[in-house]
Each structure stands twice: as C-alpha cells, then as structure tokens.
Design a protein around this motif. Structure first.
Motif, mmCIF file in Angstrom:
data_model
loop_
_atom_site.group_PDB
_atom_site.id
_atom_site.type_symbol
_atom_site.label_atom_id
_atom_site.label_comp_id
_atom_site.label_asym_id
_atom_site.label_seq_id
_atom_site.Cartn_x
_atom_site.Cartn_y
_atom_site.Cartn_z
ATOM 1 N N SER A 375 111.435 -54.082 82.818
ATOM 2 C CA SER A 375 110.383 -55.022 82.418
ATOM 3 C C SER A 375 110.831 -56.088 81.428
ATOM 4 O O SER A 375 110.007 -56.915 81.025
ATOM 5 C CB SER A 375 109.203 -54.248 81.807
ATOM 6 O OG SER A 375 109.598 -53.567 80.619
ATOM 7 N N LEU A 376 112.109 -56.096 81.012
ATOM 8 C CA LEU A 376 112.551 -57.126 80.077
ATOM 9 C C LEU A 376 112.298 -58.506 80.682
ATOM 10 O O LEU A 376 112.699 -58.770 81.816
ATOM 11 C CB LEU A 376 114.045 -56.960 79.778
ATOM 12 C CG LEU A 376 114.590 -57.881 78.675
ATOM 13 C CD1 LEU A 376 114.090 -57.426 77.310
ATOM 14 C CD2 LEU A 376 116.113 -57.905 78.697
ATOM 15 N N PRO A 377 111.635 -59.384 79.947
ATOM 16 C CA PRO A 377 111.332 -60.701 80.518
ATOM 17 C C PRO A 377 112.589 -61.480 80.876
ATOM 18 O O PRO A 377 113.582 -61.467 80.151
ATOM 19 C CB PRO A 377 110.574 -61.405 79.376
ATOM 20 C CG PRO A 377 110.044 -60.301 78.521
ATOM 21 C CD PRO A 377 111.062 -59.201 78.605
ATOM 22 N N VAL A 378 112.536 -62.121 82.020
ATOM 23 C CA VAL A 378 113.565 -63.080 82.429
ATOM 24 C C VAL A 378 112.911 -64.448 82.349
ATOM 25 O O VAL A 378 111.942 -64.720 83.043
ATOM 26 C CB VAL A 378 114.074 -62.782 83.847
ATOM 27 C CG1 VAL A 378 114.950 -63.918 84.338
ATOM 28 C CG2 VAL A 378 114.829 -61.465 83.871
ATOM 29 N N ARG A 379 113.433 -65.270 81.448
ATOM 30 C CA ARG A 379 112.785 -66.539 81.158
ATOM 31 C C ARG A 379 113.257 -67.643 82.082
ATOM 32 O O ARG A 379 114.459 -67.769 82.323
ATOM 33 C CB ARG A 379 113.073 -66.967 79.701
ATOM 34 C CG ARG A 379 112.376 -66.150 78.630
ATOM 35 C CD ARG A 379 113.059 -64.830 78.352
ATOM 36 N NE ARG A 379 114.470 -64.960 78.054
ATOM 37 C CZ ARG A 379 114.962 -65.153 76.818
ATOM 38 N NH1 ARG A 379 114.151 -65.223 75.798
ATOM 39 N NH2 ARG A 379 116.257 -65.232 76.617
ATOM 40 N N PRO A 380 112.359 -68.470 82.592
ATOM 41 C CA PRO A 380 112.786 -69.639 83.370
ATOM 42 C C PRO A 380 113.511 -70.624 82.463
ATOM 43 O O PRO A 380 113.381 -70.590 81.241
ATOM 44 C CB PRO A 380 111.473 -70.224 83.897
ATOM 45 C CG PRO A 380 110.426 -69.726 82.955
ATOM 46 C CD PRO A 380 110.891 -68.380 82.510
ATOM 47 N N ALA A 381 114.276 -71.502 83.067
ATOM 48 C CA ALA A 381 115.114 -72.421 82.302
ATOM 49 C C ALA A 381 114.313 -73.258 81.320
ATOM 50 O O ALA A 381 114.797 -73.591 80.235
ATOM 51 C CB ALA A 381 115.891 -73.323 83.259
ATOM 52 N N ARG A 382 113.076 -73.582 81.652
ATOM 53 C CA ARG A 382 112.294 -74.435 80.756
ATOM 54 C C ARG A 382 112.010 -73.744 79.423
ATOM 55 O O ARG A 382 111.711 -74.402 78.427
ATOM 56 C CB ARG A 382 110.980 -74.838 81.418
ATOM 57 C CG ARG A 382 110.012 -73.684 81.670
ATOM 58 C CD ARG A 382 108.704 -74.176 82.286
ATOM 59 N NE ARG A 382 107.775 -73.099 82.537
ATOM 60 C CZ ARG A 382 107.770 -72.346 83.618
ATOM 61 N NH1 ARG A 382 108.669 -72.586 84.578
ATOM 62 N NH2 ARG A 382 106.896 -71.374 83.777
ATOM 63 N N GLU A 383 112.078 -72.392 79.402
ATOM 64 C CA GLU A 383 111.856 -71.672 78.149
ATOM 65 C C GLU A 383 113.124 -71.505 77.336
ATOM 66 O O GLU A 383 113.065 -71.251 76.138
ATOM 67 C CB GLU A 383 111.273 -70.281 78.431
ATOM 68 C CG GLU A 383 109.814 -70.272 78.805
ATOM 69 C CD GLU A 383 109.236 -68.865 78.799
ATOM 70 O OE1 GLU A 383 109.621 -68.065 77.930
ATOM 71 O OE2 GLU A 383 108.421 -68.562 79.672
ATOM 72 N N THR A 384 114.276 -71.597 77.976
ATOM 73 C CA THR A 384 115.516 -71.294 77.272
ATOM 74 C C THR A 384 116.351 -72.517 76.958
ATOM 75 O O THR A 384 117.423 -72.387 76.362
ATOM 76 C CB THR A 384 116.373 -70.325 78.116
ATOM 77 O OG1 THR A 384 116.641 -70.913 79.383
ATOM 78 C CG2 THR A 384 115.662 -69.013 78.310
ATOM 79 N N ARG A 385 115.886 -73.701 77.338
ATOM 80 C CA ARG A 385 116.655 -74.892 77.008
ATOM 81 C C ARG A 385 116.470 -75.217 75.518
ATOM 82 O O ARG A 385 115.470 -74.843 74.910
ATOM 83 C CB ARG A 385 116.221 -76.063 77.867
ATOM 84 C CG ARG A 385 114.802 -76.552 77.641
ATOM 85 C CD ARG A 385 114.493 -77.762 78.513
ATOM 86 N NE ARG A 385 113.184 -78.308 78.210
ATOM 87 C CZ ARG A 385 112.083 -77.990 78.871
ATOM 88 N NH1 ARG A 385 112.144 -77.121 79.869
ATOM 89 N NH2 ARG A 385 110.921 -78.522 78.536
ATOM 90 N N PRO A 386 117.418 -75.944 74.925
ATOM 91 C CA PRO A 386 117.377 -76.189 73.489
ATOM 92 C C PRO A 386 116.133 -76.903 72.988
ATOM 93 O O PRO A 386 115.746 -76.724 71.847
ATOM 94 C CB PRO A 386 118.632 -77.057 73.254
ATOM 95 C CG PRO A 386 119.549 -76.685 74.361
ATOM 96 C CD PRO A 386 118.657 -76.439 75.527
ATOM 97 N N ASP A 387 115.488 -77.737 73.827
ATOM 98 C CA ASP A 387 114.345 -78.482 73.318
ATOM 99 C C ASP A 387 113.030 -77.760 73.544
ATOM 100 O O ASP A 387 111.961 -78.308 73.291
ATOM 101 C CB ASP A 387 114.288 -79.879 73.960
ATOM 102 C CG ASP A 387 114.165 -79.812 75.484
ATOM 103 O OD1 ASP A 387 114.409 -78.730 76.055
ATOM 104 O OD2 ASP A 387 113.838 -80.843 76.089
ATOM 105 N N ALA A 388 113.098 -76.474 74.012
ATOM 106 C CA ALA A 388 111.862 -75.713 74.182
ATOM 107 C C ALA A 388 111.278 -75.400 72.818
ATOM 108 O O ALA A 388 111.984 -75.076 71.878
ATOM 109 C CB ALA A 388 112.138 -74.420 74.948
ATOM 110 N N VAL A 389 109.966 -75.493 72.701
ATOM 111 C CA VAL A 389 109.317 -75.234 71.416
ATOM 112 C C VAL A 389 108.302 -74.125 71.573
ATOM 113 O O VAL A 389 107.844 -73.811 72.665
ATOM 114 C CB VAL A 389 108.623 -76.507 70.870
ATOM 115 C CG1 VAL A 389 109.652 -77.579 70.594
ATOM 116 C CG2 VAL A 389 107.567 -77.019 71.839
ATOM 117 N N ALA A 390 107.930 -73.530 70.444
ATOM 118 C CA ALA A 390 106.922 -72.481 70.454
ATOM 119 C C ALA A 390 105.559 -73.085 70.755
ATOM 120 O O ALA A 390 105.320 -74.277 70.524
ATOM 121 C CB ALA A 390 106.901 -71.767 69.111
ATOM 122 N N PRO A 391 104.600 -72.297 71.262
ATOM 123 C CA PRO A 391 103.264 -72.815 71.520
ATOM 124 C C PRO A 391 102.646 -73.357 70.240
ATOM 125 O O PRO A 391 102.887 -72.840 69.153
ATOM 126 C CB PRO A 391 102.501 -71.583 72.035
ATOM 127 C CG PRO A 391 103.559 -70.652 72.509
ATOM 128 C CD PRO A 391 104.743 -70.894 71.645
#
Length: 419
Positions: A375-391
């Motif tokens: 169940s460990l989350p696998v994040r799509p690229a949009r979540e792991t790129r450097p410019d991704a920000v928290a909600p």
C-alpha cells in the motif's frame, strides 16, 4: 519581541526533547552493550594480531561469530589498530554520520517545501529518528545497518538529482559488505537501468575479489561453509527475526516448511517487482527504493529488529505523501506505524511466541512491512517534481508552504536511464 520569544521557546523545547531522548536512550531496557561491534573487533584482532581465521572466531561465552563476507572484514581492518573504546566510538560516529545523511535526504525536501524552520525541524526529526527501535538497536549493538542504508540511498540521491550515470557504486559496496542489499541490484534490473546495474554488480564483484585477495582462505570458507550455516546467526524462530521466515519458524519451531517459505518469498518478490516497476514508470524511484528495502526485510531468512532501518525510507515516503496531499488519515497511519516501531512491542512475546495473540503481536513488524509493501503510495510525476507544492488548505497544509529542491526524480531529466 514575539519572534524572539518564539525562538527562545523553540530552543528550550529542543533542549528539553534532546535531553529526554538522551536519558531514554542510555536507560532504556534491552540495551545491547555493543555486542556486534565486539564481534567485529574480536574477529579482526583474532585474524590480524593472533594469526587466526576470520570464521573460526567466536565471541567468548557465545556461539556467535563473524557472518559477513570477507570484504567486510577487510574494510574493518583499522579496528586492529585501536583500543576497544575507540572502536565503539568509531562505530557510533559512522552511524551518526549515516543518520545525518539520511535525515538530510529524507526530511530535508519536506522541511523546505513546508517552509518550516530548518534547524528546529531537523532537531525534532533527529529526536524522532533516534527513538525508533531499529535505530536504537543499531547504535547499541554497534551494527553497520545505517551505513549500508546510507550507501544505497546515496545512489538514490544521485539518480534523483540528475547524476544517475554515477549511481550504482554505493549499492555495490553495500552488497560486498553484506549480501542483503543485493536486492537493489535487482531493482535496477527490473526497472531496466542496465548501466547502473552493471556498475553496482561490477563494484560488488571487485570488492569481493579484493576480499579474496586479502583473505583467500576466509573467502573459500565463507562461500562454501559459513554462508550456509544459520546457526552462526541465531535461531530462526527467535522473536527478533521479523521476516517471513521468522513467522513460519514461530508457527513450526521444530521444522519450518521450506516450501511454504519459498512460496511466500516468490509472492513477495512478485508484488515487489510489479510495484517497483510501476513506481519507476511514474517517475517515483524514491518509492521504488523504499519498496525494495521492504522486500529485502521480508525475503531475507533472518531480519533482526535492527535490520528494520530499511523501513525508514518507506515511513518517510508515507509521511511526505500525507503532507503533500493534506490527507489526515494517511498522516495518522504514519504516526501509528512510527509509534509501533518505537514500542518494542514484539518483545512481549520473547519467551513464548505461540498462540493467536502472539501470531499478531510477535510478528507486528512483519505485518507493517507487508502492509507498506502492498500500500505504499506511488506518486505521479506531478507530485514529485521540484516545483510541486503542498496543498494550500486542508488538515495537513502549512501556511507559507514553498517549493524546494526535492530529493525525488524529475520526469524527462537525465536520470531517465537510471533509477
């Protein structure tokens, strides 16, 4: 004035937490008195100063001897030049350095992205890290676990920061010191990172040959005898063995089924390969490495509690994902798993690991490893790129969140041919 008061409060809080952590660590039950570094120290001195053979040495009063490949003994040769207290200090120093590197890689991007005070957040993270039972045991045994995790995740760091062409040497060195990290070469293979897999394999072979040159007789003894002698390591059914084999051995202490173990291992490896390849395809190699650490703990015949430092990256991924997505349930789950891994829960069944309650409690860390594997989350690229920000809103969001240099892969970066 308010800022200065807040800073003073943080300083006092850090001092208090650090002191409380230190008191706990030096007084906690189950302190191991640097048993394993004693084996390393005794082995090297027996080999160099007494003219004995590496795998003939047993720590006085026990049947425990050196269990690593000869290259590990060669890399520990400096111990023959120092006193016992100095050997303990070296062991502690190496683990502290490895822990600092891991905290920088695992917690640093989260701290920067959330906009938290770096010194304060790292101080809290350091205390939380030190309280984990696998970390406590690694220090008090004088084990090499944290150093091996740091070597492997140094490669993950290289791959995730666009320097993938140099990755693989850390995995290779870790594999030559202890065989368990070899599964990370498997990760490079299943995700088709041929260059990095070749470098890791070549490094492991070169280091192993160096060990053979330095100790030819010991190398022959290890690969033909010591490697297969599980009595040198300990009882499979002992409650500290938190692997699939440990579960089966506690169910049938007299004769655990090898067939059942093999079937379980194949299932675990199939799940791991599927999820690892999916993580790499999504551009989330950090989760891929974390999944590989979980699989290593599950399929190894013996995974002592102190080996479970390989679970720490998975906890970091879980907590990071909870903060990125503002997911309260995921954050609560992360905290719950963390508390269990600090609790020494399995030792309640140290003397009797039979019965339904023991099946659940004595194998608690195995169930955690399995749960994280599936169940460990696998994040799509949009979540792991450097410019991704928290909600910007939600229960886990932090006002003032800002982007940061992340320790995660970037789709399309030069690391696309590496892990």
């Amino acid at each position: 004035m308010t800022g200065r008061a807040s800073s003073s409060s943080r300083v006092l809080l850090v001092i208090g937490l650090t002191a409380a952590t230190a008191v706990f660590l030096v007084t906690v039950p189950l302190h191991r008195d640097w048993f394993d570094v004693g084996v390393y120290y005794g082995t090297v001195n027996y080999w160099i100063n007494d003219g004995g053979q590496i795998y003939d040495y047993l720590r006085p009063g026990t049947h425990y001897g050196f269990t690593y490949p000869p290259f590990a003994a060669v890399s520990m040769l400096p111990m023959a030049l120092v006193s016992w207290p100095a050997a303990v200090l070296i062991s502690i120093g190496l683990s502290v350095a490895a822990a600092a590197a891991l905290l920088h890689w695992l917690a640093g991007p989260v701290i920067s992205r959330q906009g938290w005070s770096r010194w304060f957040a790292f101080a809290l993270a350091g205390c939380l890290f030190a309280l984990l039972e696998p970390v406590r045991d690694t220090f008090s045994f004088g084990q090499v676990n944290l150093v091996l995790v740091a070597l492997v995740f140094a490669d993950a760091r290289l791959l995730s920061t666009g320097r993938g062409r140099y990755a693989g040497a850390g995995i290779g060195l870790a594999t030559a010191i202890k065989l368990t990290p070899a599964i990370f070469i498997g990760y490079l293979l299943v995700t088709r990172r041929w260059r990095q897999a070749a470098l890791a394999s070549g490094t492991a072979v070169a280091a192993t040959l160096l060990g053979a040159l330095g100790a030819p007789g010991a190398s022959r003894a290890f690969w033909t005898e010591a490697l297969w002698d599980t009595d040198r390591i300990g009882s499979l059914a002992y409650v500290s063995n938190q692997s699939v084999q440990g579960v089966l051995a506690r169910l049938e202490p007299a004769a655990p089924s090898r067939t059942a173990w093999l079937v379980c291992v194949l299932v675990v490896l199939a799940v791991w390969a599927y999820r690892a390849r999916r993580a790499a395809a999504e551009g989330d190699d950090w989760s891929g490495f974390a999944l590989t650490g979980l699989a290593a703990c599950l399929v190894s015949p013996i995974t002592w509690v102190h080996h479970l430092v390989w679970l720490i990256p998975a906890l970091a991924v879980l907590g990071d994902t909870a903060l990125r997505r503002g997911h309260r349930g995921l954050l609560v789950g992360t905290v719950t798993l963390y508390v269990v891994l600090c609790s020494s829960l399995v030792w309640l069944w140290r003397w009797n690991s039979t019965g339904p309650a023991a099946f659940v409690g004595a194998n608690a860390y195995v169930w955690i490893s399995l749960a994280l594997l599936v169940s460990l989350p696998v994040r799509p690229a949009r979540e792991t790129r450097p410019d991704a920000v928290a909600p910007s809103s939600g229960p886990c969001a932090v006002n003032g969140s800002r982007p940061a240099n992340e320790a995660f892969p970037v789709p399309g970066a030069p690391t696309s041919t590496g892990t």
